[in-house]
Enzyme design. Sequence first.
Site, PDB file in Angstrom:
ATOM      1  N   ASP A   1       1.119  -1.154  -0.145  1.00 25.49           N
ATOM      2  CA  ASP A   1      -0.085  -0.253   0.110  1.00 25.49           C
ATOM      3  C   ASP A   1       0.732   1.294   0.022  1.00 25.49           C
ATOM      4  OD1 ASP A   1      -2.046   1.617   0.356  1.00 25.49           O
ATOM      5  OD2 ASP A   1      -2.426   1.207   2.394  1.00 25.49           O
TER       6      ASP A   1
ATOM      7  N   ARG B   1     -10.293 -12.473   7.806  1.00 25.60           N
ATOM      8  CA  ARG B   1      -9.149 -13.202   7.146  1.00 25.60           C
ATOM      9  C   ARG B   1      -9.514 -14.311   6.737  1.00 25.60           C
ATOM     10  NH1 ARG B   1      -4.543 -10.264   8.803  1.00 25.60           N
ATOM     11  NH2 ARG B   1      -4.608  -9.746  11.050  1.00 25.60           N
TER      12      ARG B   1
HETATM   13  P1  IMP Z   1       2.018  -0.436   3.606  1.00 23.48           P
HETATM   14  O1  IMP Z   1       3.178  -0.666   4.659  1.00 23.48           O
HETATM   15  O2  IMP Z   1       1.378   0.703   3.732  1.00 23.48           O
HETATM   16  O3  IMP Z   1       2.475  -1.024   2.219  1.00 23.48           O
HETATM   17  O4  IMP Z   1       0.892  -1.658   4.147  1.00 23.48           O
HETATM   18  C1  IMP Z   1       0.999  -2.661   3.928  1.00 23.48           C
HETATM   19  C2  IMP Z   1       0.288  -3.532   5.075  1.00 23.48           C
HETATM   20  O5  IMP Z   1      -0.939  -2.726   5.228  1.00 23.48           O
HETATM   21  C3  IMP Z   1      -0.081  -4.938   4.565  1.00 23.48           C
HETATM   22  O6  IMP Z   1       0.718  -5.873   5.103  1.00 23.48           O
HETATM   23  C4  IMP Z   1      -1.536  -5.158   5.293  1.00 23.48           C
HETATM   24  O7  IMP Z   1      -1.395  -5.818   6.528  1.00 23.48           O
HETATM   25  C5  IMP Z   1      -2.041  -3.576   5.494  1.00 23.48           C
HETATM   26  N1  IMP Z   1      -2.994  -3.088   4.690  1.00 23.48           N
HETATM   27  C6  IMP Z   1      -2.905  -2.096   3.684  1.00 23.48           C
HETATM   28  N2  IMP Z   1      -4.265  -2.090   2.825  1.00 23.48           N
HETATM   29  C7  IMP Z   1      -4.900  -3.053   3.167  1.00 23.48           C
HETATM   30  C8  IMP Z   1      -6.359  -3.427   2.927  1.00 23.48           C
HETATM   31  O8  IMP Z   1      -6.782  -2.790   2.131  1.00 23.48           O
HETATM   32  N3  IMP Z   1      -6.802  -4.309   3.592  1.00 23.48           N
HETATM   33  C9  IMP Z   1      -6.211  -4.999   4.767  1.00 23.48           C
HETATM   34  N4  IMP Z   1      -4.945  -4.661   5.119  1.00 23.48           N
HETATM   35  C10 IMP Z   1      -4.380  -3.555   4.447  1.00 23.48           C
END
Ligand code: IMP
Length: 172
Positions: free
Chosen positions: A95, A158
């Site tokens: 994300d 989940r």
């Molecule tokens: P980042 O560090 O922002 O790239 O986010 C990664 C983590 O955020 C992932 O491992 C997910 O656990 C959580 N995450 C991001 N978007 C979502 C979503 O739409 N649904 C559920 N978990 C999410």
Amino acid sequence: MLFTKGSIKKTVKTLGSVLTKKYKDKEVIVLSLLDGSFVFAADLVRQIKGDVDVRFLKIKSYEGTESSGSLVVARDFDFRQLDNKHVLIVDDILDTGLTLNTLCKQIRNETEILSLATCVLLDKQVNRTNNFEADYVGFKVQNEFVVGYGLDYNGKYRNLPFIGVLKEKVYR
Ligand code: IMP
Ligand code: MG
């Protein structure tokens, strides 16, 4: 409903065969990021033929439906266990990029690995706060909060066998 059980299965199989080729005759450590990637990683490793060593790392960056902006890595994980190995990090979704960007930097700084690659089932792209890109991506998704197949909203959903978009009324 965004991705059915069947389409996920197909995509995971494709990723598995690509990774089988990449790690042919190599020993790879698949590092599954908990909690979110446990379902994806379980299916993915069964599609990688060859020597696969699976390890788990507990990480947290999300609160509810938003990235908290900081990363908490389990303290009891000894990064030196990755020394002299090919490492493939597996996560459920990319994300903002905070999780994988921070973790990859830490691994490169603290270990002497043979190679490092990342594989995510989903790539959200729009919220990226850095220029991190995953090496292997299952599906690209819009900026919606998704659940199922390991992805949660505060610990729930989940266990859904498919991936769906969480209705806003659930969290607003
Ligand atoms: P980042 O560090 O922002 O790239 O986010 C990664 C983590 O955020 C992932 O491992 C997910 O656990 C959580 N995450 C991001 N978007 C979502 C979503 O739409 N649904 C559920 N978990 C999410
Ligand atoms: Mg996660």
